[in-house]
Design a protein around this motif. Structure first.
Motif, PDB file in Angstrom:
ATOM      1  N   THR A  91       0.858  -1.189   0.000  1.00  0.00           N
ATOM      2  CA  THR A  91       0.000   0.000   0.000  1.00  0.00           C
ATOM      3  C   THR A  91       0.894   1.239   0.000  1.00  0.00           C
ATOM      4  O   THR A  91       2.010   1.205   0.525  1.00  0.00           O
ATOM      5  CB  THR A  91      -0.913   0.045   1.243  1.00  0.00           C
ATOM      6  OG1 THR A  91      -0.096  -0.146   2.390  1.00  0.00           O
ATOM      7  CG2 THR A  91      -2.007  -0.990   1.173  1.00  0.00           C
ATOM      8  N   PRO A  92       0.409   2.353  -0.600  1.00  0.00           N
ATOM      9  CA  PRO A  92       1.237   3.562  -0.646  1.00  0.00           C
ATOM     10  C   PRO A  92       1.566   4.066   0.759  1.00  0.00           C
ATOM     11  O   PRO A  92       0.713   4.069   1.647  1.00  0.00           O
ATOM     12  CB  PRO A  92       0.342   4.559  -1.383  1.00  0.00           C
ATOM     13  CG  PRO A  92      -0.615   3.729  -2.153  1.00  0.00           C
ATOM     14  CD  PRO A  92      -0.852   2.508  -1.328  1.00  0.00           C
ATOM     15  N   VAL A  93       2.823   4.475   0.957  1.00  0.00           N
ATOM     16  CA  VAL A  93       3.245   4.992   2.259  1.00  0.00           C
ATOM     17  C   VAL A  93       2.591   6.341   2.527  1.00  0.00           C
ATOM     18  O   VAL A  93       2.174   6.645   3.631  1.00  0.00           O
ATOM     19  CB  VAL A  93       4.779   5.122   2.308  1.00  0.00           C
ATOM     20  CG1 VAL A  93       5.236   5.695   3.642  1.00  0.00           C
ATOM     21  CG2 VAL A  93       5.428   3.771   2.048  1.00  0.00           C
ATOM     22  N   TYR A  94       2.517   7.170   1.474  1.00  0.00           N
ATOM     23  CA  TYR A  94       1.949   8.512   1.615  1.00  0.00           C
ATOM     24  C   TYR A  94       0.634   8.573   0.849  1.00  0.00           C
ATOM     25  O   TYR A  94       0.567   8.094  -0.285  1.00  0.00           O
ATOM     26  CB  TYR A  94       2.896   9.563   1.039  1.00  0.00           C
ATOM     27  CG  TYR A  94       4.249   9.596   1.693  1.00  0.00           C
ATOM     28  CD1 TYR A  94       4.485  10.429   2.788  1.00  0.00           C
ATOM     29  CD2 TYR A  94       5.290   8.811   1.210  1.00  0.00           C
ATOM     30  CE1 TYR A  94       5.731  10.463   3.395  1.00  0.00           C
ATOM     31  CE2 TYR A  94       6.535   8.842   1.811  1.00  0.00           C
ATOM     32  CZ  TYR A  94       6.749   9.667   2.899  1.00  0.00           C
ATOM     33  OH  TYR A  94       7.990   9.699   3.487  1.00  0.00           O
ATOM     34  N   THR A  95      -0.380   9.175   1.461  1.00  0.00           N
ATOM     35  CA  THR A  95      -1.601   9.415   0.687  1.00  0.00           C
ATOM     36  C   THR A  95      -1.294  10.513  -0.324  1.00  0.00           C
ATOM     37  O   THR A  95      -0.316  11.249  -0.189  1.00  0.00           O
ATOM     38  CB  THR A  95      -2.757   9.894   1.584  1.00  0.00           C
ATOM     39  OG1 THR A  95      -2.409  11.175   2.116  1.00  0.00           O
ATOM     40  CG2 THR A  95      -3.032   8.918   2.698  1.00  0.00           C
ATOM     41  N   PHE A  96      -2.171  10.642  -1.314  1.00  0.00           N
ATOM     42  CA  PHE A  96      -1.912  11.642  -2.343  1.00  0.00           C
ATOM     43  C   PHE A  96      -1.859  13.035  -1.737  1.00  0.00           C
ATOM     44  O   PHE A  96      -0.989  13.839  -2.087  1.00  0.00           O
ATOM     45  CB  PHE A  96      -2.982  11.585  -3.446  1.00  0.00           C
ATOM     46  CG  PHE A  96      -2.573  12.329  -4.671  1.00  0.00           C
ATOM     47  CD1 PHE A  96      -1.827  11.717  -5.656  1.00  0.00           C
ATOM     48  CD2 PHE A  96      -2.897  13.674  -4.823  1.00  0.00           C
ATOM     49  CE1 PHE A  96      -1.408  12.418  -6.780  1.00  0.00           C
ATOM     50  CE2 PHE A  96      -2.477  14.387  -5.941  1.00  0.00           C
ATOM     51  CZ  PHE A  96      -1.731  13.753  -6.919  1.00  0.00           C
ATOM     52  N   LEU A  97      -2.783  13.318  -0.805  1.00  0.00           N
ATOM     53  CA  LEU A  97      -2.808  14.665  -0.224  1.00  0.00           C
ATOM     54  C   LEU A  97      -1.579  14.943   0.635  1.00  0.00           C
ATOM     55  O   LEU A  97      -1.143  16.084   0.737  1.00  0.00           O
ATOM     56  CB  LEU A  97      -4.094  14.869   0.585  1.00  0.00           C
ATOM     57  CG  LEU A  97      -5.327  15.145  -0.288  1.00  0.00           C
ATOM     58  CD1 LEU A  97      -6.599  15.150   0.538  1.00  0.00           C
ATOM     59  CD2 LEU A  97      -5.187  16.466  -1.044  1.00  0.00           C
TER      60      LEU A  97
END
Lengths: 233, 495
Positions: free
Chosen positions: B432-438
């Motif tokens: 899963t991505p470590v950072y959200t898009f925002l």
């Protein structure tokens, strides 16, 4: 190197070389792409996995399966007009419309698509906006990811749905009007959280351009399989 | 005396027996009016483009800023900025500098300059209508080709008028030797109309089907940089460095190699903007190979330029022209090597779709092209107007503000863009991505603030430049003439 004709021929052929390669050859390579069903059949109507050969040795790419819908489909009506709004607002400069293959970037992990985008996905579009920036997320499948209400709120002011976003608000695509005393609130009025509500006795109505743009957003869906590209590929 | 035939009338030949200095003076005389028209237009566009850029830069961190004005929405202001800079500033300054350099090297004065004046007026009317068209929502959603189709005829005609004059100057050249700058200018003035016609036909009037559009788009857009701005700036650098320093260019042979390698490889490179995209893999591979091969002309030009300057840095530092041109030449080397690296798939995976690319674009168009053009203007104007630059302090302010501004901008956008790309692609072990898009967006904001700051530095530099240009143009002729060139530091001799 003193001769004008010689320099001229040289500069002509160098550019002709890349034009032939990049533009002309790909045009020839892709000009026969047509909308296709997810599975193809041979001339006897039997499913085939890939290109086969006819009796005379000619390569046979297969035909669309009768009864199945061929994709991609052209935009019509509101969505088609909405694409023009997308173009004139310059959305292209912050949003791409292409999902890259699994393992190249994080497009899959971010839920931007079920499969990689392929050339056939774009053959029915008049204007191709693959995009080169992702200041905002990819939109190839944005119609699958959010509701219409979300789209309206997000366009009116992105902070409502995405706090901290750097996307510009588009309040000029909406109108604030007094709630009708006889007919009550309009069925078109957009629900808003209190902080963003235009005020007591007022309601926010999308203009036709906002409706068109949201229709276009909702039409952005690569939720079909193609002969060359199945889901999670 | 009978009236001259058309050919005689066009042929810009002067008296071959005159002394070289007199003949160059003739060329300067003939180019005075058109070059000043293009130059003043260029400076006004530079200022307009800078203001648009600053509005766009502030919007990138504070989207509410002017958010309720439709014609100033980010997508339009940013695009108006790009077009004002490329076609307003870039092309106007080329139209001032290129025919003049071509005329001087060919020892051919430019005749019938009224035609160039007409071209200049047409060109600027067309670009003005085009920019207004973008702001009011008529833009074509094709990068670098956004100005609406109704200005195409005007652009094409005025371009043709300038281009033909450059070729005529070369055709009737008086000099035996043909210098490397002349090849670059000839090639550039031939490449741009071809690119423009193909792009107009295949993207605007009869749009190609599917992703062939995207390929044509990047073939065009990257080549405007590679086959138009780049050769024109290299021609200016090749002309100015030996001219000011009084030392011939290091190697004729290297300049031939550099020219043909650029001609052969650069025009394939544009498709690296589509790496990972839904286009045939072989085109991407070809584009990547060509981008890497660009190392050859870049190194060759770098060696040729820098070996010409070596040992003369002190004189160079005193000359406004050389200060700007050498800054540009160094950045040509750096930005091109960066460009080759960015075309490698693994690097591209991080830099693609991020502000790194925006930084790269400014590195090329500004730190390389624009800085060299500033240098060319500093050399050309005193010769056209027969007067010196009024104020050395303003030149210094211009140089320092622009040099610091663009370095800050490129560093901010490329460091910020690299981090943005790393954060975009970072995955935890379970995928899963470590950072959200925002979160990624939030982390780019400090870097975008630095970019806005760099824009202010550039604005100050451009204002200093504009004040100096207009001061020089409009100063009364009777003023006590300065006869010595305006230098920025005492030369060794004077010291």
């Amino acid at each position: 190197m003193k001769s004008l004709p010689l320099i001229f021929l040289g500069v002509f052929f160098t550019l002709a070389f890349s034009w032939t390669g990049i533009v002309l050859t790909t045009h020839i390579q892709m000009k026969d792409l047509t909308p296709a069903t997810s599975e193809l059949v041979n001339d006897k109507g039997e499913p085939i996995g890939g290109p086969t050969y006819k009796a005379d040795g000619q390569i046979f790419m297969g035909e669309n399966t009768p009864g199945m819908t061929a994709y991609p489909q052209a935009l019509v009506g509101e969505a088609q007009r909405g694409k023009l709004v997308y173009q004139e607002m310059g959305c292209l400069y912050c949003h791409s419309q292409q999902v890259r293959r699994e393992g190249f970037g994080s497009d899959f992990e971010r839920g931007w698509g079920n499969r990689q985008s392929v050339a056939r996905d774009y053959i029915e579009s008049e204007r191709i906006m693959l995009g080169t920036m992702r200041t905002g997320p990819d939109l190839a499948n944005v119609g699958l990811r959010y509701s219409e209400l979300w789209q309206y709120q997000h366009l009116y002011n992105p902070q409502i749905t995405s706090p901290g976003s750097t996307m510009p608000p588009f309040p000029f695509l909406f109108e604030v009007q007094p709630v009708s005393e006889t007919r009550g609130p309009s069925p078109d009025a957009i629900e808003l959280p209190d902080d963003y509500h235009p005020g007591e006795g007022l309601e926010l109505i999308p203009t036709q351009r906002a409706r068109d743009l949201v229709a276009y957003m909702m039409s952005l869906q690569q939720d079909y399989e193609l002969p060359e590209m199945k889901f999670t590929q | 005396m009978s009236s001259p035939s058309i050919i005689q009338s066009i042929a810009p030949t002067g008296d071959a027996n005159l002394e070289l200095k007199v003949r160059l003076g003739e060329v300067d005389d003939s180019m005075r009016q058109p070059a000043m028209l293009f130059l003043i237009s260029a400076v006004l566009w530079l200022l307009a483009g800078t203001f648009l850029a600053i509005i766009a830069a502030i919007k990138a961190t504070n989207p509410e800023f002017l958010g309720a004005t439709e014609w100033l929405t980010f997508g339009r202001v940013r695009t108006a900025h790009l077009n004002a800079m490329i076609y307003g500033w870039g092309n106007n300054v080329i139209f001032a500098v290129a025919p003049w350099i071509m005329g001087r090297l060919s020892r051919a004065r430019i005749r019938h300059t009224n035609i160039l004046l007409v071209a200049g007026v047409f060109w600027n009317i067309a670009i003005t209508i085009g920019i207004i068209g973008i702001l009011k929502g008529d833009m074509i959603a094709v990068e670098w080709l956004e100005m609406p189709a109704y200005i195409t005829p005007l652009v094409a005609i005025s371009y043709a008028l300038v281009g033909v004059w450059v070729i005529i100057a070369f055709r009737w050249r008086q000099s035996e030797h043909v210098y490397v700058s002349q090849w670059y200018l000839l090639a550039a003035f031939f490449w741009l109309p071809w690119l423009y016609i193909v792009a107009q036909v295949m993207l605007v009037f009869e749009p190609a089907t599917g992703v062939v559009q995207s390929l044509t788009n990047w073939w065009f857009a990257h080549n405007v940089l590679g086959l138009w701005l780049t050769p024109c700036a290299l021609a200016a650098a090749y002309y100015l460095i030996p001219k000011v320093l009084g030392r011939p260019i290091h190697s004729y042979y290297l300049s031939v190699v550099g020219f043909w390698a650029l001609a052969l490889f650069y025009n394939w490179a544009g498709v690296h903007h589509l790496i990972g995209g839904p286009v045939p893999a072989w085109v991407i591979s070809a584009g990547t190979v060509a981008s890497v091969m660009m190392v050859i002309p870049v190194i060759v030009v770098a060696v040729n330029h820098h070996l010409t300057v070596v040992g003369l840095h002190k004189q160079g530092w005193a000359s406004p022209t050389i200060r700007f041109v050498v800054f540009g030449a160094i950045n040509y080397t750096v930005v091109s090597l960066f460009g080759s690296m960015m075309a490698l798939r693994h690097v591209n995976e991080t830099t693609h779709f991020t502000h790194f690319t925006v930084g790269h674009a400014h590195h090329g168009v500004y730190a390389f092209f624009t800085m060299i053009m500033f240098g060319a203007v500093y050399y050309m104007m005193p010769r056209l107007l027969d007067r010196e630059w009024p104020n050395a302090f303003l030149i210094k302010a211009h140089w320092w503000m622009c040099a610091m501004g663009i370095v800050l901008m490129v560093v901010a956008l490329q460091v910020g863009g690299w981090l943005q790309g790393m954060q975009m692609n970072a995955l935890t072990e379970d995928g899963t991505p470590v950072y959200t898009f925002l979160e990624v967006v939030e982390n780019t904001k400090p870097w975008l603030w630095a970019r806005s700051l760099s824009g202010l530095l550039l604005l100050v530099g451009h204002l200093a430049f504009a004040v100096n240009v207009f001061w020089m143009v409009f100063s009364p002729k009777t003023q006590d003439r300065v006869t010595e060139p305006t230098l920025l530091a005492p030369t060794t001799e004077q010291a």
